[in-house]
Scaffold this active site. Sequence first.
Site, PDB file in Angstrom:
ATOM      1  CE  LYS A   5       6.937  13.369  -5.343  1.00 56.27           C
ATOM      2  NZ  LYS A   5       6.387  13.038  -6.650  1.00 56.27           N
TER       3      LYS A   5
HETATM    4  C1  E4P Z   1       4.935  10.030  -6.329  1.00 58.58           C
HETATM    5  O1  E4P Z   1       4.825  11.127  -5.809  1.00 58.58           O
HETATM    6  C2  E4P Z   1       5.338   9.808  -7.724  1.00 58.58           C
HETATM    7  O2  E4P Z   1       5.099  10.977  -8.468  1.00 58.58           O
HETATM    8  C3  E4P Z   1       4.563   8.738  -8.426  1.00 58.58           C
HETATM    9  O3  E4P Z   1       3.594   8.140  -7.591  1.00 58.58           O
HETATM   10  C4  E4P Z   1       5.378   7.814  -9.231  1.00 58.58           C
HETATM   11  O4  E4P Z   1       4.559   6.844  -9.819  1.00 58.58           O
HETATM   12  P1  E4P Z   1       5.002   5.924 -11.042  1.00 58.58           P
HETATM   13  O5  E4P Z   1       5.777   4.775 -10.506  1.00 58.58           O
HETATM   14  O6  E4P Z   1       3.700   5.474 -11.639  1.00 58.58           O
HETATM   15  O7  E4P Z   1       5.812   6.788 -11.973  1.00 58.58           O
END
Ligand code: E4P
Length: 226
Positions: free
Chosen positions: A86
């Site tokens: 990521k």
């Molecule tokens: C995506 O891969 C992220 O980990 C995640 O969806 C972030 O979500 P949040 O805005 O609830 O922290």
Amino acid sequence: MKFFLDTADLAEIEEAASWGALAGVTTNPSLYARIGGKLADFENHIARICEIVDGPVSAESVAMTRDEIVEDGRRLAAIAPNVVVKVPTMVEGLAATRTLADEGIPVNMTLCFTVPQALLAARAGARYISPFIGRFDDISEDGLDQLANVVDAINNYDFTDNTVNGEKIEIIAASVRSANHVTQAALMGADIATVPFGVLKKMVSHPLTDRGLESFMKDWEKVQNA
Ligand code: E4P
């Protein structure tokens, strides 16, 4: 639409995997911190998730320069064959994504909010793009509208040639806060929704299902006593 679980919690992942509909997992530094994760355990933790889940597991680089992100990416990808690196959507992240993609390492470009960001991520060779919904809603903007634009823009082009194994790029609806986010993302044609465990549980249930089940059980009792 496929479903990923957005968590680093092994118990949640084990439980969700046992339901038979889980296609992958996404983690991020905040999710790992939330379970009390320690730096020294991080790679083993990702390895454990990769054993539980038969599908892509996103592990995030926290580096800020392209060389460090690439280094992180290579190390993370070596943990298990189903690791996806990521990488945040930023200049250094794009440059690192190009290198990793050219090496056959799949990248999930995260913290993606706009169409230009998504198109750049795709052109840099990202295998997955994660437009965030809920964080737009948090600042009183419409995250679903933004996701719809990203889906339309990406689908206007053919990105089959820039990704690992020639697979089509996939859009992961991220920062999902409700079952309705999932419904709308599916109607738009987002390929994947990554959801927190709480949202996954809500997706399964409906009051009419509960009511129907209760009346079937009651009627079955009558049958047994007839
Ligand atoms: C995506 O891969 C992220 O980990 C995640 O969806 C972030 O979500 P949040 O805005 O609830 O922290």
